[in-house]
Design a protein around this motif. Structure first.
Motif, PDB file in Angstrom:
ATOM      1  N   ALA A  70       0.836  -1.197   0.000  1.00  0.00           N
ATOM      2  CA  ALA A  70       0.000   0.000   0.000  1.00  0.00           C
ATOM      3  C   ALA A  70       0.872   1.249   0.000  1.00  0.00           C
ATOM      4  O   ALA A  70       0.572   2.226  -0.692  1.00  0.00           O
ATOM      5  N   GLN A  71       1.962   1.238   0.777  1.00  0.00           N
ATOM      6  CA  GLN A  71       2.870   2.384   0.780  1.00  0.00           C
ATOM      7  C   GLN A  71       3.548   2.541  -0.577  1.00  0.00           C
ATOM      8  O   GLN A  71       3.733   3.655  -1.071  1.00  0.00           O
ATOM      9  N   GLY A  73      -2.469   4.819   1.778  1.00  0.00           N
ATOM     10  CA  GLY A  73      -2.000   3.545   2.294  1.00  0.00           C
ATOM     11  C   GLY A  73      -2.992   2.854   3.204  1.00  0.00           C
ATOM     12  O   GLY A  73      -4.186   3.162   3.217  1.00  0.00           O
TER      13      GLY A  73
END
Length: 465
Positions: A116-117, A123
């Motif tokens: 996600a980052q 995120g």
């Protein structure tokens, strides 16, 4: 030619129709804006996430919390539950903005946060813990009953089924390294847990490395025995709740409602462990005896929402390992772990379920979690506490003499404290003490350090009691 007088009156009529349609569209949009759909991804058979999944859903706690929230803010909330076999597909759906709240194990959680980052944007965030074990006993390796393997090192060159990238896979790799077996020293089969369990039974793999509840389910079914107890690794393992931060920022009240509902489910599990085990068994198709092994009092899983420092530290230590095996590029753990939602919810601490009561056979309180066991007989709606392994054996032997049939008996490993099926344990007699071990390797280690001790079968241990 004559004019058509009807043509003009149609124009205001058409305008009126269009205006009505537009008005209806706005009304529909307003109604839609007043409805928030929450998609929850969970793993029904990963039973130490039940307080954020199976049990939570069965009890309806989240819907109840959202209904209460809706009465405050005038919003209608709709919950959509999606069941998966592992954490990876939940992460994929979260990255596609199709799941808002999910639960999974520690390694999948770390991969979730990393990906996600990497994708950019807001995120995801880890907001709570479901079940954990400070030594890692939620993961294990089982082999067929006729397997020639006695230790984990004996799996060198063998076919081992696991879910690559899962917490169980991580335990397997790290334990093999500790045993002197390199990462390529086994023939790893990347399979979903149910597929791997079937493959083990069919003989197409030599071992199954999986997370809760698969090791216990395979052993209880009589399809294998525990070769390696994850507690021997001595590294905390946990499952937790992760959210899409964009969703959380827009709907913080929904996340807090979820955490309150999770606290409700945790309290119910701790206060009514046997009923909770039955409900999870009904929902998943798992044997209630297996569910209770993990989720019962003094169970392998401890349930608490808190993001404990030792669990967060285990997260930090796991990142370099996941990088080394190529499943994770980078992760800002401090950004990923977000205790703010729990702080805002201000939830009371829920003490873990413990075996309590007086041992009827020995006449002593069963209040030592390192010693206490639990007995469940056929045809009974409650369990019996045992003060220690010797008392448990005496009680089971007396019940057998009286014609009672054992449904399940649980006792903690003498070294690791891992709760396991007493009749599947490896027993050792050392003087007057009768000691259970989850694995042959554990029992052999004790025997090597105590020359006067002797190994016993289950029936021999009953007779010795």
């Amino acid at each position: 030619m004559p004019r058509r007088p009807a043509a003009r009156p149609l124009r205001p009529l058409l305008a009126a129709v269009l205006l009505a349609a537009a008005t209806a569209g706005c009304s529909s949009a307003a109604a839609s804006d007043a409805t928030v759909q929450v998609v929850v991804g969970y793993q029904s058979k990963t039973i130490n996430t039940v307080t954020a999944g199976t049990l939570l859903r069965a009890q309806g706690y989240f819907e109840q919390q959202l209904a209460a929230q809706g009465r405050k803010d005038g919003t209608t909330y709709k919950v959509v539950w999606q069941d998966y076999d592992s954490g990876a597909p939940i992460t994929a759906q979260m990255l596609a903005d199709k799941i808002d709240i999910g639960s999974m194990g520690d390694y999948p959680l770390l991969i979730n946060g990393s990906r996600a980052q990497e994708a950019g944007g807001d995120g995801t965030r880890l907001v709570s813990v479901t079940g954990y074990n400070l030594l890692g006993a939620l993961n294990g390796v089982v082999v067929p009953n006729a397997s020639p393997a006695h230790t984990l090192a004996d799996l060198k060159g063998k076919r081992v089924s696991t879910s690559v990238g899962s917490a169980a896979d991580g335990t397997l790799v790290q334990a093999l390294r500790r045993a002197g077996v390199p990462d390529d020293g086994i023939r790893k089969q990347n399979q979903q847990p149910a597929v791997g369990a079937s493959a083990l039974k069919a003989g197409s793999v030599d071992a199954l490395a999986q997370f809760v509840a698969w090791p216990g389910a395979v052993v209880f079914a009589g399809d294998g025995h525990l070769l390696y107890d994850g507690a021997a690794l001595g590294r905390p393992t946990l499952h937790g709740v992760v959210i899409r931060q964009r969703f959380g920022s827009r709907h913080p009240a929904v996340v807090q409602a979820f955490l309150r509902a999770q606290e409700d489910a945790t309290r119910y599990l701790d206060e009514h462990p046997l009923d909770a085990s039955r409900k999870v068994a009904d929902a998943t198709g798992l044997p209630p005896e297996v569910v209770h092994l993990y989720n019962g009092p003094n169970g392998i899983a401890t349930f608490n929402l808190a993001l404990r420092p030792e669990l967060v530290e285990a997260f930090r230590q796991d990142v370099p390992f996941l990088k080394s095996v190529g499943v994770l590029k980078a992760l800002d753990v401090e950004k990923f772990v977000d205790p703010s939602y729990l702080r805002t919810a201000a939830l009371p601490d829920v003490p873990p379920a413990r075996i309590t009561g007086t041992d009827e056979t020995c006449g002593r309180p069963a209040d030592d979690p390192k010693q206490a066991g639990e007995i469940w007989y056929q045809g009974e709606d409650s369990t019996h506490p045992a003060a220690d392994p010797g008392c448990l054996l005496r009680a089971v032997r007396a019940a057998r003499t009286a014609g009672k049939k054992l449904r399940a008996a649980y006792v903690p490993d003498a070294a690791t404290g891992t709760r396991w099926f007493a009749d599947k344990d490896h027993w050792v007699r050392d003087g007057s003490a009768l000691l259970p071990f989850t694995t042959e390797d554990g029992a052999r280690g004790y025997l090597a350090a105590h020359p006067g001790a002797t190994a016993l079968t289950w029936d021999e241990a009953l007779a010795a009691a």
